[in-house]
Design a protein around this motif. Structure first.
Motif, PDB file in Angstrom:
ATOM      1  N   LYS A 123       1.055  -0.847   0.033  1.00 11.37           N
ATOM      2  CA  LYS A 123      -0.089   0.017   0.266  1.00 11.37           C
ATOM      3  C   LYS A 123       0.678   1.434   0.037  1.00 11.37           C
ATOM      4  O   LYS A 123       0.426   2.349  -0.434  1.00 11.37           O
ATOM      5  N   ASP A 124       1.979   1.279   0.280  1.00 11.13           N
ATOM      6  CA  ASP A 124       3.167   2.509   0.363  1.00 11.13           C
ATOM      7  C   ASP A 124       3.720   2.605  -1.041  1.00 11.13           C
ATOM      8  O   ASP A 124       5.293   3.261  -0.637  1.00 11.13           O
ATOM      9  N   HIS A 125       3.778   1.429  -1.758  1.00  9.08           N
ATOM     10  CA  HIS A 125       4.650   1.040  -3.180  1.00  9.08           C
ATOM     11  C   HIS A 125       4.588   3.098  -3.621  1.00  9.08           C
ATOM     12  O   HIS A 125       6.026   3.558  -3.762  1.00  9.08           O
ATOM     13  N   ARG A 126       3.306   3.021  -3.601  1.00  8.26           N
ATOM     14  CA  ARG A 126       3.418   4.391  -4.407  1.00  8.26           C
ATOM     15  C   ARG A 126       3.501   6.000  -4.101  1.00  8.26           C
ATOM     16  O   ARG A 126       4.542   6.976  -4.956  1.00  8.26           O
ATOM     17  N   LEU A 127       3.244   5.540  -2.356  1.00  2.00           N
ATOM     18  CA  LEU A 127       4.265   6.657  -2.078  1.00  2.00           C
ATOM     19  C   LEU A 127       5.336   6.931  -1.529  1.00  2.00           C
ATOM     20  O   LEU A 127       6.777   7.755  -1.578  1.00  2.00           O
ATOM     21  N   PHE A 128       5.898   5.765  -1.631  1.00  2.00           N
ATOM     22  CA  PHE A 128       7.824   5.779  -2.225  1.00  2.00           C
ATOM     23  C   PHE A 128       8.236   6.147  -3.130  1.00  2.00           C
ATOM     24  O   PHE A 128       8.878   6.643  -2.936  1.00  2.00           O
ATOM     25  N   GLU A 129       7.522   5.549  -4.079  1.00  2.00           N
ATOM     26  CA  GLU A 129       7.917   5.723  -5.597  1.00  2.00           C
ATOM     27  C   GLU A 129       7.980   7.270  -6.118  1.00  2.00           C
ATOM     28  O   GLU A 129       8.849   8.210  -6.341  1.00  2.00           O
ATOM     29  N   ASP A 130       6.729   8.385  -5.462  1.00  2.00           N
ATOM     30  CA  ASP A 130       6.354   9.528  -5.438  1.00  2.00           C
ATOM     31  C   ASP A 130       7.426  10.394  -4.331  1.00  2.00           C
ATOM     32  O   ASP A 130       8.110  11.461  -4.579  1.00  2.00           O
ATOM     33  N   GLU A 131       8.359   9.724  -3.113  1.00  2.00           N
ATOM     34  CA  GLU A 131       9.409  10.428  -2.111  1.00  2.00           C
ATOM     35  C   GLU A 131      10.299  10.270  -3.246  1.00  2.00           C
ATOM     36  O   GLU A 131      10.718  11.748  -2.916  1.00  2.00           O
ATOM     37  N   VAL A 132      10.980   8.936  -3.064  1.00  2.00           N
ATOM     38  CA  VAL A 132      11.986   8.747  -3.824  1.00  2.00           C
ATOM     39  C   VAL A 132      12.160   9.872  -5.225  1.00  2.00           C
ATOM     40  O   VAL A 132      13.382  10.760  -5.729  1.00  2.00           O
ATOM     41  N   ASN A 133      10.753  10.541  -5.455  1.00  2.00           N
ATOM     42  CA  ASN A 133      10.856  10.943  -7.123  1.00  2.00           C
ATOM     43  C   ASN A 133      11.362  12.746  -6.933  1.00  2.00           C
ATOM     44  O   ASN A 133      11.760  13.572  -7.426  1.00  2.00           O
ATOM     45  N   ARG A 134      10.735  12.303  -5.919  1.00  2.00           N
ATOM     46  CA  ARG A 134      10.368  13.925  -5.167  1.00  2.00           C
ATOM     47  C   ARG A 134      12.019  14.409  -4.119  1.00  2.00           C
ATOM     48  O   ARG A 134      12.763  15.785  -4.952  1.00  2.00           O
ATOM     49  N   LEU A 135      12.905  12.984  -3.964  1.00  2.00           N
ATOM     50  CA  LEU A 135      13.991  13.886  -3.191  1.00  2.00           C
ATOM     51  C   LEU A 135      15.388  13.829  -4.219  1.00  2.00           C
ATOM     52  O   LEU A 135      15.838  15.003  -4.533  1.00  2.00           O
ATOM     53  N   PHE A 136      14.690  12.852  -5.225  1.00  2.00           N
ATOM     54  CA  PHE A 136      16.478  12.976  -5.853  1.00  2.00           C
ATOM     55  C   PHE A 136      15.786  13.779  -7.728  1.00  2.00           C
ATOM     56  O   PHE A 136      16.544  14.619  -7.778  1.00  2.00           O
ATOM     57  N   ARG A 137      14.153  15.067  -7.330  1.00  2.00           N
ATOM     58  CA  ARG A 137      14.498  16.116  -8.485  1.00  2.00           C
ATOM     59  C   ARG A 137      14.746  17.267  -7.322  1.00  2.00           C
ATOM     60  O   ARG A 137      14.458  18.675  -7.735  1.00  2.00           O
ATOM     61  N   ALA A 138      14.887  17.044  -6.139  1.00  2.00           N
ATOM     62  CA  ALA A 138      14.745  18.502  -5.285  1.00  2.00           C
ATOM     63  C   ALA A 138      16.191  19.039  -5.810  1.00  2.00           C
ATOM     64  O   ALA A 138      17.029  18.283  -6.325  1.00  2.00           O
ATOM     65  N   ASN A 139      16.707  19.970  -5.577  1.00  2.00           N
ATOM     66  CA  ASN A 139      17.468  21.109  -6.307  1.00  2.00           C
ATOM     67  C   ASN A 139      18.797  20.773  -5.716  1.00  2.00           C
ATOM     68  O   ASN A 139      19.848  20.672  -5.652  1.00  2.00           O
ATOM     69  N   GLU A 140      18.853  20.351  -4.501  1.00  2.00           N
ATOM     70  CA  GLU A 140      19.856  19.368  -3.156  1.00  2.00           C
ATOM     71  C   GLU A 140      20.558  18.442  -3.789  1.00  2.00           C
ATOM     72  O   GLU A 140      21.660  17.820  -3.825  1.00  2.00           O
ATOM     73  N   PHE A 141      19.327  17.226  -4.774  1.00  2.00           N
ATOM     74  CA  PHE A 141      19.840  15.884  -5.373  1.00  2.00           C
ATOM     75  C   PHE A 141      20.293  16.080  -7.210  1.00  2.00           C
ATOM     76  O   PHE A 141      20.683  15.369  -7.405  1.00  2.00           O
ATOM     77  N   ASN A 142      18.982  17.018  -7.772  1.00  2.00           N
ATOM     78  CA  ASN A 142      19.154  17.339  -9.234  1.00  2.00           C
ATOM     79  C   ASN A 142      20.759  17.817  -9.459  1.00  2.00           C
ATOM     80  O   ASN A 142      20.804  18.335  -9.752  1.00  2.00           O
ATOM     81  N   VAL A 143      20.634  16.289 -10.270  1.00  2.00           N
ATOM     82  CA  VAL A 143      22.253  16.454 -10.666  1.00  2.00           C
ATOM     83  C   VAL A 143      22.670  17.279 -12.331  1.00  2.00           C
ATOM     84  O   VAL A 143      23.339  18.099 -12.262  1.00  2.00           O
ATOM     85  N   ALA A 144      21.401  17.313 -13.078  1.00  2.00           N
ATOM     86  CA  ALA A 144      21.212  18.487 -14.053  1.00  2.00           C
ATOM     87  C   ALA A 144      21.238  19.530 -14.335  1.00  2.00           C
ATOM     88  O   ALA A 144      21.958  19.920 -14.766  1.00  2.00           O
ATOM     89  N   THR A 145      21.125  20.394 -12.897  1.00  2.00           N
ATOM     90  CA  THR A 145      20.686  21.176 -12.356  1.00  2.00           C
ATOM     91  C   THR A 145      22.620  21.861 -11.473  1.00  2.00           C
ATOM     92  O   THR A 145      23.355  23.300 -11.744  1.00  2.00           O
ATOM     93  N   HIS A 146      23.752  20.941 -11.652  1.00  2.00           N
ATOM     94  CA  HIS A 146      24.937  20.978 -10.837  1.00  2.00           C
ATOM     95  C   HIS A 146      26.197  20.673 -11.275  1.00  2.00           C
ATOM     96  O   HIS A 146      27.227  20.828 -11.536  1.00  2.00           O
ATOM     97  N   ILE A 147      25.674  19.368 -12.708  1.00  2.00           N
ATOM     98  CA  ILE A 147      26.594  19.098 -12.996  1.00  2.00           C
ATOM     99  C   ILE A 147      27.342  20.097 -13.701  1.00  2.00           C
ATOM    100  O   ILE A 147      28.872  19.917 -13.634  1.00  2.00           O
ATOM    101  N   LYS A 148      27.651  21.011 -14.639  1.00  2.00           N
ATOM    102  CA  LYS A 148      28.472  22.101 -14.698  1.00  2.00           C
ATOM    103  C   LYS A 148      29.335  22.153 -13.749  1.00  2.00           C
ATOM    104  O   LYS A 148      30.509  22.024 -14.011  1.00  2.00           O
ATOM    105  N   ALA A 149      28.736  23.029 -12.737  1.00  2.00           N
ATOM    106  CA  ALA A 149      29.652  22.900 -11.950  1.00  2.00           C
ATOM    107  C   ALA A 149      30.728  21.750 -10.970  1.00  2.00           C
ATOM    108  O   ALA A 149      31.059  22.328 -10.912  1.00  2.00           O
ATOM    109  N   PHE A 150      29.834  20.884 -10.898  1.00  2.00           N
ATOM    110  CA  PHE A 150      30.283  19.354 -10.406  1.00  2.00           C
ATOM    111  C   PHE A 150      31.842  19.956 -11.033  1.00  2.00           C
ATOM    112  O   PHE A 150      33.002  19.113 -10.380  1.00  2.00           O
TER     113      PHE A 150
END
Length: 159
Positions: A123-150
């Motif tokens: 019953k929590d799979h959808r919530l888990f999927e949403d949270e993983v996507n939310r976490l990795f698309r947050a500015n702190e984790f979003n590689v696409a926005t930081h790749i050049k600077a990195f």
């Protein structure tokens, strides 16, 4: 992992090879463990807060707030996820071509979801999927926005 290795032997592609290296890397296992710990703590806290909120409403009390110690614990776990994620960046992103980064990380997120999903109630799979996507698309984790600077940062230390 076996399916990836089979696909690589049938039709070699750099992206598949990178994913195999990622999955076999000890840092990835540590990262998965920290991610699992974080989400279990997050879901436990959400469940606890939901139950307390329902009780408070039932008795006409104000809604409870998350205790500072619970917030601090979750923040520390999120930092651990971030540190382990940074190891993946250091180990894998520098050697990659930018055009492949998005596909690589989207696949990595998918792998994380599928590997960790069985640890949660169905019953929590959808919530888990949403949270993983939310976490990795947050500015702190979003590689696409930081790749050049990195890459500039890493190059400044290498050269």
């Amino acid at each position: 992992l076996e399916q990836l290795k089979k696909a690589q032997s049938e039709r070699p592609q750099r992206g598949i090879n990178d994913l195999i290296m990622l999955i076999e890397a000890p840092h990835f296992r540590v990262f998965l463990h920290s991610l699992l710990d974080y989400f279990k703590a997050l879901f436990a806290l959400e469940s606890k807060m939901l139950a307390l909120t329902q009780k408070a409403r039932e008795y006409g009390f104000p809604e409870p707030e998350i205790l500072p110690k619970d917030k601090d614990r979750l923040v520390e776990m999120a930092k651990k996820v971030g540190m382990n994620y940074s190891w993946i960046l250091v180990c894998f992103i520098y050697q990659r071509k930018p055009r492949n980064d998005c596909e690589f990380f989207e696949t990595m997120i998918f792998i994380c979801q599928k590997v960790l999903e069985p640890a949660f109630d169905e019953k929590d799979h959808r919530l888990f999927e949403d949270e993983v996507n939310r976490l990795f698309r947050a500015n702190e984790f979003n590689v696409a926005t930081h790749i050049k600077a990195f890459k500039v940062f890493i190059l400044s230390y290498i050269t």
